[in-house]
Scaffold this active site. Structure first.
Site, PDB file in Angstrom:
ATOM      1  N   LEU A   1       8.755  -0.417  -6.688  1.00 45.71           N
ATOM      2  CA  LEU A   1      10.118  -0.567  -6.049  1.00 45.71           C
ATOM      3  C   LEU A   1      10.222  -2.286  -6.305  1.00 45.71           C
ATOM      4  CD1 LEU A   1      10.459   1.629  -3.082  1.00 45.71           C
ATOM      5  CD2 LEU A   1      11.376   2.134  -5.491  1.00 45.71           C
TER       6      LEU A   1
ATOM      7  N   VAL B   1       1.347 -10.181   4.984  1.00 44.69           N
ATOM      8  CA  VAL B   1       1.494 -11.471   4.467  1.00 44.69           C
ATOM      9  C   VAL B   1       2.310 -12.134   4.861  1.00 44.69           C
ATOM     10  CG1 VAL B   1       1.855 -12.630   2.224  1.00 44.69           C
ATOM     11  CG2 VAL B   1       0.543 -10.663   2.307  1.00 44.69           C
TER      12      VAL B   1
ATOM     13  N   PRO C   1      14.199  21.482 -18.781  1.00 46.58           N
ATOM     14  CA  PRO C   1      12.827  22.031 -18.766  1.00 46.58           C
ATOM     15  C   PRO C   1      11.837  20.952 -19.196  1.00 46.58           C
ATOM     16  CG  PRO C   1      13.860  22.585 -20.822  1.00 46.58           C
ATOM     17  CD  PRO C   1      15.108  21.956 -20.009  1.00 46.58           C
TER      18      PRO C   1
ATOM     19  N   GLY D   1       0.843  -1.092   0.061  1.00 50.42           N
ATOM     20  CA  GLY D   1      -0.056  -0.221  -0.204  1.00 50.42           C
ATOM     21  C   GLY D   1       0.788   1.252   0.052  1.00 50.42           C
TER      22      GLY D   1
ATOM     23  N   VAL E   1       9.421   8.393   0.728  1.00 48.67           N
ATOM     24  CA  VAL E   1      10.084   9.707  -0.180  1.00 48.67           C
ATOM     25  C   VAL E   1       9.448   9.553  -1.519  1.00 48.67           C
ATOM     26  CG1 VAL E   1      12.207  10.193   1.123  1.00 48.67           C
ATOM     27  CG2 VAL E   1      11.957   8.185  -0.515  1.00 48.67           C
TER      28      VAL E   1
ATOM     29  N   LYS F   1       5.635  22.123 -10.896  1.00 42.31           N
ATOM     30  CA  LYS F   1       7.147  21.764 -11.440  1.00 42.31           C
ATOM     31  C   LYS F   1       7.357  22.064 -12.623  1.00 42.31           C
ATOM     32  CE  LYS F   1      10.435  17.933 -11.659  1.00 42.31           C
ATOM     33  NZ  LYS F   1      10.618  16.623 -11.232  1.00 42.31           N
TER      34      LYS F   1
ATOM     35  N   THR G   1      11.783   9.433 -11.816  1.00 46.75           N
ATOM     36  CA  THR G   1      10.821   8.814 -12.911  1.00 46.75           C
ATOM     37  C   THR G   1      10.047   7.692 -12.393  1.00 46.75           C
ATOM     38  OG1 THR G   1      13.194   7.656 -13.159  1.00 46.75           O
ATOM     39  CG2 THR G   1      12.433   9.393 -14.873  1.00 46.75           C
TER      40      THR G   1
ATOM     41  N   SER H   1       0.696  -3.780   5.226  1.00 47.14           N
ATOM     42  CA  SER H   1       0.770  -4.386   6.613  1.00 47.14           C
ATOM     43  C   SER H   1       1.008  -2.963   7.254  1.00 47.14           C
ATOM     44  CB  SER H   1       2.420  -4.686   6.358  1.00 47.14           C
ATOM     45  OG  SER H   1       2.987  -4.891   7.715  1.00 47.14           O
TER      46      SER H   1
HETATM   47  C1  LIG Z   1      15.690   8.222  -2.017  1.00 44.37           C
HETATM   48  C2  LIG Z   1      14.461   8.445  -2.849  1.00 44.37           C
HETATM   49  C3  LIG Z   1      14.030   9.371  -3.548  1.00 44.37           C
HETATM   50  C4  LIG Z   1      12.979   9.054  -4.316  1.00 44.37           C
HETATM   51  N1  LIG Z   1      12.452  10.035  -5.352  1.00 44.37           N
HETATM   52  C5  LIG Z   1      11.562   9.902  -6.072  1.00 44.37           C
HETATM   53  C6  LIG Z   1      10.945  11.040  -6.898  1.00 44.37           C
HETATM   54  O1  LIG Z   1      11.449  12.089  -6.773  1.00 44.37           O
HETATM   55  N2  LIG Z   1       9.900  10.814  -7.824  1.00 44.37           N
HETATM   56  C7  LIG Z   1       9.511   9.585  -8.024  1.00 44.37           C
HETATM   57  O2  LIG Z   1       8.506   9.205  -8.768  1.00 44.37           O
HETATM   58  N3  LIG Z   1       9.994   8.479  -7.114  1.00 44.37           N
HETATM   59  C8  LIG Z   1      10.818   8.746  -6.371  1.00 44.37           C
HETATM   60  N4  LIG Z   1      11.317   7.666  -5.482  1.00 44.37           N
HETATM   61  C9  LIG Z   1      10.853   6.123  -5.557  1.00 44.37           C
HETATM   62  C10 LIG Z   1       9.369   6.206  -4.877  1.00 44.37           C
HETATM   63  O3  LIG Z   1       9.342   6.734  -3.664  1.00 44.37           O
HETATM   64  C11 LIG Z   1       8.641   4.819  -4.919  1.00 44.37           C
HETATM   65  O4  LIG Z   1       8.568   4.477  -6.379  1.00 44.37           O
HETATM   66  C12 LIG Z   1       7.247   4.811  -4.730  1.00 44.37           C
HETATM   67  O5  LIG Z   1       7.015   5.509  -3.396  1.00 44.37           O
HETATM   68  C13 LIG Z   1       6.653   3.665  -4.586  1.00 44.37           C
HETATM   69  O6  LIG Z   1       7.118   2.724  -3.796  1.00 44.37           O
HETATM   70  P1  LIG Z   1       6.252   1.356  -3.434  1.00 44.37           P
HETATM   71  O7  LIG Z   1       4.900   1.697  -3.380  1.00 44.37           O
HETATM   72  O8  LIG Z   1       6.842   0.570  -4.618  1.00 44.37           O
HETATM   73  O9  LIG Z   1       7.165   0.855  -2.196  1.00 44.37           O
HETATM   74  P2  LIG Z   1       6.854   1.136  -0.766  1.00 44.37           P
HETATM   75  O10 LIG Z   1       6.633   2.659  -0.459  1.00 44.37           O
HETATM   76  O11 LIG Z   1       8.127   0.667  -0.007  1.00 44.37           O
HETATM   77  O12 LIG Z   1       5.574   0.370  -0.232  1.00 44.37           O
HETATM   78  C14 LIG Z   1       5.824  -1.196   0.169  1.00 44.37           C
HETATM   79  C15 LIG Z   1       4.373  -1.534   0.629  1.00 44.37           C
HETATM   80  O13 LIG Z   1       4.069  -2.713   0.772  1.00 44.37           O
HETATM   81  C16 LIG Z   1       3.743  -3.410   2.074  1.00 44.37           C
HETATM   82  N5  LIG Z   1       4.404  -4.381   2.252  1.00 44.37           N
HETATM   83  C17 LIG Z   1       5.515  -5.070   2.113  1.00 44.37           C
HETATM   84  N6  LIG Z   1       5.697  -6.201   2.744  1.00 44.37           N
HETATM   85  C18 LIG Z   1       4.483  -6.726   3.102  1.00 44.37           C
HETATM   86  C19 LIG Z   1       3.816  -7.777   3.652  1.00 44.37           C
HETATM   87  N7  LIG Z   1       4.695  -8.959   3.986  1.00 44.37           N
HETATM   88  N8  LIG Z   1       2.768  -7.706   3.953  1.00 44.37           N
HETATM   89  C20 LIG Z   1       1.810  -6.782   3.520  1.00 44.37           C
HETATM   90  N9  LIG Z   1       2.378  -5.886   2.972  1.00 44.37           N
HETATM   91  C21 LIG Z   1       3.637  -5.663   2.962  1.00 44.37           C
HETATM   92  C22 LIG Z   1       4.307  -2.167   3.286  1.00 44.37           C
HETATM   93  O14 LIG Z   1       3.336  -2.353   4.088  1.00 44.37           O
HETATM   94  C23 LIG Z   1       3.869  -1.038   1.922  1.00 44.37           C
HETATM   95  O15 LIG Z   1       2.679  -0.511   1.799  1.00 44.37           O
HETATM   96  C24 LIG Z   1      12.313   7.831  -4.466  1.00 44.37           C
HETATM   97  C25 LIG Z   1      12.836   6.763  -3.939  1.00 44.37           C
HETATM   98  C26 LIG Z   1      13.668   6.764  -3.144  1.00 44.37           C
HETATM   99  C27 LIG Z   1      14.627   5.805  -2.246  1.00 44.37           C
END
Ligand SMILES: Cc1cc2nc3c(=O)[nH]c(=O)nc-3n(C[C@H](O)[C@H](O)[C@H](O)COP(=O)(O)OP(=O)(O)OC[C@H]3O[C@@H](n4cnc5c(N)ncnc54)[C@H](O)[C@@H]3O)c2cc1C
Length: 489
Positions: A328, A178, A98, A12, A47, A78, A339, A39
Site C-alpha cells: 500500500l 519508527v 474465469p 509487518g 483486509v 478460487k 490484484t 509497530s
Molecule cells: C477494502 C480493501 C480490500 C482489499 N482486498 C484485497 C484483495 O482482495 N486482494 C488483494 O490482493 N489485496 C486486497 N487489498 C489490499 C491488501 O489488503 C494490501 O495490499 C495488503 O494487505 C498489504 O498491505 P500492506 O502490508 O502494504 O499495509 P498494512 O497492512 O497497512 O501494514 C502496514 C504495516 O506498517 C506498520 N507501520 C506503519 N507505520 C509504522 C511505524 N511508524 N513504525 C513501524 N511500523 C509501522 C504497521 O504496524 C503495519 O504492520 C484490499 C485493500 C482494501 C483497502
C-alpha cells in the site's frame, strides 16, 4: 550503488512479510541480512482476502505446500470472479471472469469466434460464463485443482503464517514504532530511530508501512499520482458473516454492483468476508453501511462493520534513493480484481531481477520504476474498463463512471476498436505486456458486459450457449467437490 548487505523492511502487513520471505529466500546464500520492523501500536489494514493465480507461484517459490498454509489461513480455492448487476443487457446481467486453463482451449476458441461474430452484428451467444470451465466449476462447487486457480484466505492469518515462515528463514523481527528517519547527506536513508530509542541502520530500506508511505512519501517526498480521476472509489466497509449451515463452500468471489459501488463476498472455510467499495463523492458512509447490510441480509445483523479509507494511485518512482516501496505504500488499485498481492509479488520479483542483473546501476533503477509503473497502469486500465462498460442507469454514480472521459489512450483505443468491429486481436497485440491482462480476460470483460450492437442478424454456424454448457457440465463432473476437498475427505 553497492549491493545491499543489510535490508530493513518497515511494516509487518502482508506486503512486509511477503517481501521479507522473498528477499531472504533469494539472498540468504549471499549473506544478505533482512530485518523487519512492525509497530504494535499501528495495526495492519486487515483486509485483502482474494488473490490471482500468481499467489500459487509465490508459495511454490518458497517451497510451501498448500496443505501447510491453507488450513492455517482458513483458505479456499478460487476459480473465478462473478460480477452480477454490472450490466443490464438481456442475457448478460451477470458475467464471469474465469481463470483459464488448457481445458478451455476448444470452447474458449468458440467463445472468441462467437464474440467476434456478435461484435459485428450476428446473433451468436457470447457470455463467457457459458464457455469456460472455471465458471462451471464454480456453479457445481468443485475444486478447480488442475486448472489455473487462485485462493481466498484470512488476511490476518496469512500475515501470521508468513511471519513465522520468514523468522524461520532467519529474518530478524523487531516490534517497535519508527519515530524518526535519519538521512545521509546524499539523500539516502541512513537509519530509522524507534520509539524505544533503538536505531536500526541498513543499506536498503523497504517501505511497507501502508497507505501513508512513511519512508517513500513522508520522508523522501516522492510524489503520489492519484487515480481519482479514473477510479472514483475511495472508501470501503467490511463485515464478516458466518457460513451458511449445511452449505457447500463456494469457490468463487462474487462482486455485485450496488447503487454506489460494488460488494464483495469471499468464502473462507470459517466465514464469509463481505465488503462494499464505494465513492464518498456519491454516498455517505452511513448510507453505504445500510446498503451493505441490506445486501448481506440477516447474517449481518449484530456484526461489527469496519470502515476503511483507500488511497488509490501510486508513487511516481517506486524505488528512490536507497528506498523501495512495496504494498500500500507504493500504491493501490481498488480491489475489484484482487490484484494487490500480485503487484506486491511482481514488484519484489522485478526488484530482485533488477538488483541481480544490473550490477547495481542507476539504469536498472530507472528500468524497474518504468516497469512497475506500467504494471500499475495496466491493472488500472483493466479495472477502469469495468466501469466504462457498465450499463446501469439507476444512480449518478454509474452514469458518471460510464461518462468518465479520464481514461488512458490505450483503453480508449481498445473500446473504439471493439465497438467498430475492428481487429481487436491486433489491437491487443499492439499494446503487448503493458496490458497486464491477457486476451481471454479482455474478451471476457467486453463480451461479458454485453458490449455488442443492439440489432443482430442470425449467425447460422455459431455454437449455442446450451451446447457449450452441456459440454462444460460433463467436464466439470470429473472434478472433486470443493467442500470435501477442503475438509480433507
Ligand atoms: C477494502 C480493501 C480490500 C482489499 N482486498 C484485497 C484483495 O482482495 N486482494 C488483494 O490482493 N489485496 C486486497 N487489498 C489490499 C491488501 O489488503 C494490501 O495490499 C495488503 O494487505 C498489504 O498491505 P500492506 O502490508 O502494504 O499495509 P498494512 O497492512 O497497512 O501494514 C502496514 C504495516 O506498517 C506498520 N507501520 C506503519 N507505520 C509504522 C511505524 N511508524 N513504525 C513501524 N511500523 C509501522 C504497521 O504496524 C503495519 O504492520 C484490499 C485493500 C482494501 C483497502
Amino acid at each position: 550503488m553497492a549491493p545491499p548487505k543489510h535490508i530493513a523492511i518497515v511494516g509487518g502487513g502482508t506486503a512486509g512479510w511477503m517481501t521479507a520471505n522473498l528477499l531472504r529466500h533469494r539472498w540468504a546464500r549471499l549473506g544478505v541480512d533482512v530485518t523487519l520492523i512492525e509497530s504494535a501500536d499501528i495495526g495492519t489494514i486487515g483486509v485483502g482476502e482474494g488473490s490471482t493465480p500468481f499467489l500459487r507461484h509465490f508459495f511454490r517459490t518458497l517451497g510451501i505446500e498448500e496443505r501447510d498454509w491453507m488450513p492455517a489461513c482458513d483458505a479456499t480455492f478460487k476459480s473465478s470472479i462473478r460480477f452480477p448487476g454490472w450490466s443490464t443487457v438481456a442475457g448478460y446481467e451477470s458475467y464471469v471472469h474465469p481463470f483459464f486453463s488448457e481445458a478451455d482451449r476448444e470452447l474458449g476458441n468458440l467463445f472468441f469466434t462467437n464474440a467476434c461474430l456478435r461484435r459485428r452484428g450476428q446473433a451468436a451467444d457470447a457470455n463467457p460464463r457459458d464457455f469456460f470451465l472455471a465458471a462451471e466449476l464454480a456453479r457445481q462447487r468443485r475444486a478447480p485443482l488442475g486448472t489455473d486457480y487462485a485462493y481466498h484466505f484470512d488476511a490476518g492469518k496469512l500475515g501470521a503464517f508468513l511471519r513465522t515462515h520468514a523468522v524461520g528463514l532467519g529474518v530478524r523481527h523487531i516490534v517497535d514504532t519508527v519515530a524518526r528517519v535519519e538521512l545521509r547527506e546524499n539523500g539516502d536513508i541512513a537509519a530509522v530511530h524507534m520509539k524505544s530509542g533503538a536505531r536500526v541502520d541498513a543499506d536498503l530500506f523497504v517501505d511497507c508501512s501502508g497507505f501513508k508511505g512513511l519512508l517513500i512519501t513522508e520522508t523522501l517526498g516522492e510524489p503520489f499520482l492519484s487515480y481519482r480521476d479514473n477510479l472514483f472509489n475511495d472508501r470501503a466497509i467490511a463485515i464478516p458473516t458466518p457460513l451458511v449451515d449445511g452449505e457447500d463452500i463456494p469457490c468463487e468471489t462474487v462482486s455485485t454492483a450496488l447503487r454506489h459501488g460494488w460488494a464483495w463476498q469471499i468464502p473462507l472455510t470459517t466465514r464469509y468476508g463481505n465488503g462494499y467499495v464505494y465513492s464518498s463523492d456519491f454516498v455517505s458512509d452511513d448510507e453505504a453501511e445500510r446498503e451493505l447490510r441490506e445486501q448481506v441480509g440477516a447474517a449481518a445483523e449484530g456484526a461489527t462493520a469496519r470502515r476503511l479509507r483507500m488511497r488509490v494511485g501510486c508513487v511516481k518512482q517506486h524505488w528512490r534513493q536507497n528506498c523501495v516501496a512495496i504494498g500500500l505504500a507504493q500504491g493501490f488499485i481498488e480491489p475489484l480484481e484482487a490484484t494487490a498481492l500480485m503487484l506486491i509479488q511482481l514488484s519484489v520479483e522485478q526488484f530482485i531481477a533488477a538488483m541481480e542483473g544490473g550490477e547495481f546501476e542507476r539504469r536498472q533503477q530507472d528500468a524497474f520504476n518504468r516497469r512497475v509503473s506500467e504494471m500499475f497502469e495496466g491493472v488500472r486500465d483493466y479495472v477502469v474498463a469495468h466501469y466504462q462498460l457498465n450499463t446501469r442507469r439507476d444512480t449518478d454514480y454509474w452514469r458518471a463512471n460510464r461518462a468518465n472521459k479520464n481514461i488512458s489512450d490505450r483503453l480508449a483505443s481498445l473500446l473504439d476498436v471493439w465497438d467498430r468491429g475492428g481487429d481487436f486481436e491486433a489491437e491487443l497485440e499492439r499494446h503487448g505486456a503493458k496490458l497486464m491482462y491477457l486476451r481471454p480476460s479482455w474478451y471476457c470483460l467486453f463480451a461479458g458486459m454485453g458490449r455488442f450492437p443492439a440489432e443482430l442478424r442470425a449467425a447460422p454456424q455459431a455454437v449455442t450457449a446450451a451446447v457449450a454448457r452441456q459440454s462444460l457440465a460433463n467436464m466439470a463432473r470429473a472434478f472433486r467437490s470443493h467442500h470435501r476437498c477442503l475438509m480433507g475427505e
